[in-house]
Design a protein around this motif. Structure first.
Motif, PDB file in Angstrom:
ATOM      1  N   VAL A  88       6.272  27.287   1.983  1.00 50.94           N
ATOM      2  CA  VAL A  88       7.199  26.235   2.417  1.00 50.94           C
ATOM      3  C   VAL A  88       7.958  26.700   3.661  1.00 50.94           C
ATOM      4  N   TYR A  89       8.489  27.920   3.588  1.00 53.13           N
ATOM      5  CA  TYR A  89       9.234  28.482   4.722  1.00 53.13           C
ATOM      6  C   TYR A  89       8.359  28.538   5.964  1.00 53.13           C
ATOM      7  N   GLU A  90       7.143  29.035   5.822  1.00 59.47           N
ATOM      8  CA  GLU A  90       6.243  29.193   6.970  1.00 59.47           C
ATOM      9  C   GLU A  90       5.831  27.849   7.566  1.00 59.47           C
ATOM     10  N   ASN A  91       5.646  26.828   6.707  1.00 57.34           N
ATOM     11  CA  ASN A  91       5.304  25.493   7.198  1.00 57.34           C
ATOM     12  C   ASN A  91       6.404  24.939   8.096  1.00 57.34           C
ATOM     13  N   VAL A  92       7.636  25.143   7.680  1.00 59.49           N
ATOM     14  CA  VAL A  92       8.763  24.608   8.452  1.00 59.49           C
ATOM     15  C   VAL A  92       9.019  25.455   9.701  1.00 59.49           C
ATOM     16  N   ALA A  93       8.843  26.763   9.567  1.00 56.91           N
ATOM     17  CA  ALA A  93       9.104  27.680  10.691  1.00 56.91           C
ATOM     18  C   ALA A  93       8.074  27.551  11.803  1.00 56.91           C
ATOM     19  N   PHE A  94       6.879  27.085  11.474  1.00 53.83           N
ATOM     20  CA  PHE A  94       5.765  27.047  12.421  1.00 53.83           C
ATOM     21  C   PHE A  94       6.138  26.348  13.732  1.00 53.83           C
ATOM     22  N   VAL A  95       6.831  25.223  13.621  1.00 56.08           N
ATOM     23  CA  VAL A  95       7.226  24.448  14.806  1.00 56.08           C
ATOM     24  C   VAL A  95       8.053  25.300  15.761  1.00 56.08           C
ATOM     25  N   LEU A  96       9.017  26.035  15.211  1.00 56.32           N
ATOM     26  CA  LEU A  96       9.916  26.840  16.030  1.00 56.32           C
ATOM     27  C   LEU A  96       9.211  28.062  16.600  1.00 56.32           C
ATOM     28  N   GLU A  97       8.260  28.594  15.846  1.00 55.34           N
ATOM     29  CA  GLU A  97       7.488  29.743  16.338  1.00 55.34           C
ATOM     30  C   GLU A  97       6.661  29.361  17.557  1.00 55.34           C
ATOM     31  N   VAL A  98       6.094  28.166  17.504  1.00 56.74           N
ATOM     32  CA  VAL A  98       5.304  27.663  18.640  1.00 56.74           C
ATOM     33  C   VAL A  98       6.184  27.537  19.884  1.00 56.74           C
ATOM     34  N   LEU A  99       7.458  27.169  19.667  1.00 62.02           N
ATOM     35  CA  LEU A  99       8.393  27.022  20.784  1.00 62.02           C
ATOM     36  C   LEU A  99       8.948  28.362  21.262  1.00 62.02           C
ATOM     37  N   GLY A 100       8.605  29.436  20.518  1.00 60.50           N
ATOM     38  CA  GLY A 100       9.019  30.769  20.934  1.00 60.50           C
ATOM     39  C   GLY A 100      10.471  31.112  20.654  1.00 60.50           C
ATOM     40  N   GLU A 101      11.042  30.496  19.631  1.00 57.91           N
ATOM     41  CA  GLU A 101      12.438  30.786  19.302  1.00 57.91           C
ATOM     42  C   GLU A 101      12.559  32.158  18.636  1.00 57.91           C
ATOM     43  N   PRO A 102      13.684  32.856  18.810  1.00 52.68           N
ATOM     44  CA  PRO A 102      13.874  34.165  18.179  1.00 52.68           C
ATOM     45  C   PRO A 102      13.904  34.047  16.654  1.00 52.68           C
ATOM     46  N   SER A 103      13.460  35.096  15.969  1.00 54.02           N
ATOM     47  CA  SER A 103      13.268  35.054  14.519  1.00 54.02           C
ATOM     48  C   SER A 103      14.557  34.786  13.755  1.00 54.02           C
ATOM     49  N   ASN A 104      15.687  35.331  14.207  1.00 46.51           N
ATOM     50  CA  ASN A 104      16.948  35.072  13.492  1.00 46.51           C
ATOM     51  C   ASN A 104      17.365  33.609  13.617  1.00 46.51           C
ATOM     52  N   GLU A 105      17.075  33.004  14.775  1.00 44.62           N
ATOM     53  CA  GLU A 105      17.387  31.586  14.986  1.00 44.62           C
ATOM     54  C   GLU A 105      16.471  30.727  14.114  1.00 44.62           C
ATOM     55  N   ILE A 106      15.208  31.137  14.028  1.00 43.07           N
ATOM     56  CA  ILE A 106      14.241  30.412  13.192  1.00 43.07           C
ATOM     57  C   ILE A 106      14.696  30.419  11.742  1.00 43.07           C
ATOM     58  N   ARG A 107      15.084  31.577  11.257  1.00 45.55           N
ATOM     59  CA  ARG A 107      15.511  31.705   9.856  1.00 45.55           C
ATOM     60  C   ARG A 107      16.695  30.782   9.551  1.00 45.55           C
ATOM     61  N   ASN A 108      17.695  30.795  10.433  1.00 44.05           N
ATOM     62  CA  ASN A 108      18.873  29.954  10.221  1.00 44.05           C
ATOM     63  C   ASN A 108      18.514  28.476  10.179  1.00 44.05           C
ATOM     64  N   LYS A 109      17.685  28.053  11.113  1.00 40.52           N
ATOM     65  CA  LYS A 109      17.323  26.635  11.202  1.00 40.52           C
ATOM     66  C   LYS A 109      16.448  26.200  10.031  1.00 40.52           C
ATOM     67  N   VAL A 110      15.507  27.055   9.628  1.00 42.09           N
ATOM     68  CA  VAL A 110      14.602  26.709   8.525  1.00 42.09           C
ATOM     69  C   VAL A 110      15.378  26.580   7.222  1.00 42.09           C
ATOM     70  N   LEU A 111      16.238  27.540   6.940  1.00 43.76           N
ATOM     71  CA  LEU A 111      17.005  27.501   5.687  1.00 43.76           C
ATOM     72  C   LEU A 111      17.969  26.313   5.665  1.00 43.76           C
ATOM     73  N   LYS A 112      18.520  25.978   6.815  1.00 40.45           N
ATOM     74  CA  LYS A 112      19.404  24.808   6.911  1.00 40.45           C
ATOM     75  C   LYS A 112      18.623  23.522   6.618  1.00 40.45           C
ATOM     76  N   ALA A 113      17.419  23.417   7.193  1.00 42.92           N
ATOM     77  CA  ALA A 113      16.591  22.221   6.975  1.00 42.92           C
ATOM     78  C   ALA A 113      16.147  22.125   5.517  1.00 42.92           C
ATOM     79  N   LEU A 114      15.760  23.244   4.925  1.00 41.06           N
ATOM     80  CA  LEU A 114      15.324  23.245   3.526  1.00 41.06           C
ATOM     81  C   LEU A 114      16.480  22.906   2.586  1.00 41.06           C
ATOM     82  N   GLU A 115      17.664  23.359   2.925  1.00 42.14           N
ATOM     83  CA  GLU A 115      18.839  23.025   2.107  1.00 42.14           C
ATOM     84  C   GLU A 115      19.117  21.520   2.172  1.00 42.14           C
TER      85      GLU A 115
END
Length: 231
Positions: free
Chosen positions: A98-125
């Motif tokens: 689930v985490y990887e599915n949501v993070a994929f979009v941000l990874e493609v955009l090249g966002e830093p990993s800490n920013e990805i984590r914050n955004k993914v967990l916020k969206a999942l919440e």
């Protein structure tokens, strides 16, 4: 403030079928809009033109200042970064969590990993699935899978969320749960446009309703319900 302006738009396919005829429509920031109509009314064509899967044959579609019809193919990604799109089928990566599915979009955009984590967990919440971040799609119900697809669509904080029959594969109770998620997203300021056949949802939420018939805008209710004559 206007987010979308559709002026004199007509869409005729190569086979001669005119799916949208002389459509004029203005959508403001923060609105929640249902697009309804019988099969073949032009709902899907309109939705596809909004995210530039299709181009109008005639007329103008402006989204957030971008003239969608004039956008060359190599620049479509600029528009889609401003949008979130949710489909009837969930389109999840089966071998990703689930985490990887949501993070994929941000990874493609090249966002830093800490920013990805914050955004993914916020969206999942926001969609109620933070506790299932490590699950795989096959471990989830249909409603939960759709929530993942919604989280993926909103993880980059789009101004516009486009939903094409997002509850089409779900039972009534699960569908209402999905609508509560979409309403929550709308309450936070995201404009939501949803094509649907689901009368119960439209009648329950009483949002703006746009009715298409044979490609024409026939009714536009500020707080509408699903007309009984629509199949």
């Amino acid at each position: 403030m206007d987010l979308i302006k559709i002026n004199n738009v007509t869409k005729t396919y190569k086979n001669g079928v005119t799916a949208i005829q002389d459509l004029n429509l203005t959508i403001e920031k923060g609105e929640f809009i249902f697009i309804i109509g019988s099969s073949g009314s032009g709902k899907s064509t309109l939705i596809k033109m909004l995210y530039r899967e299709e181009k109008p044959t005639k007329g103008k579609i402006v989204i957030g200042g971008i003239d969608v019809a004039k956008l060359v193919n190599r620049k479509v990604h600029i528009l889609r970064r401003k949008l979130g799109i949710v489909f009837q089928d969930y389109k999840l990566l089966p071998r990703a969590t689930v985490y990887e599915n949501v993070a994929f979009v941000l990874e493609v955009l090249g966002e830093p990993s800490n920013e990805i984590r914050n955004k993914v967990l916020k969206a999942l919440e926001l969609v109620g699935l933070k506790s299932k971040a490590k699950y795989y799609p096959e471990q989830l119900s249909g409603g939960e899978q759709q929530r993942v697809s919604i989280a993926r669509a909103i993880v980059n904080d789009p101004k516009l969320l486009i939903c094409d029959e997002p509850t089409g594969n779900l039972d009534p109770k699960t569908s209402m749960g999905i609508m509560e998620v979409l309403k929550r997203i709308n309450d936070l300021g995201t404009t939501v446009i949803m094509a649907t056949h689901n009368k119960e949802i439209v009648n329950h939420l009483k949002k703006r309703v746009i009715v298409l018939d044979a490609g024409r805008l026939v009714k536009d209710y500020t707080r509408g319900t699903y007309d009984h004559e629509i199949a």
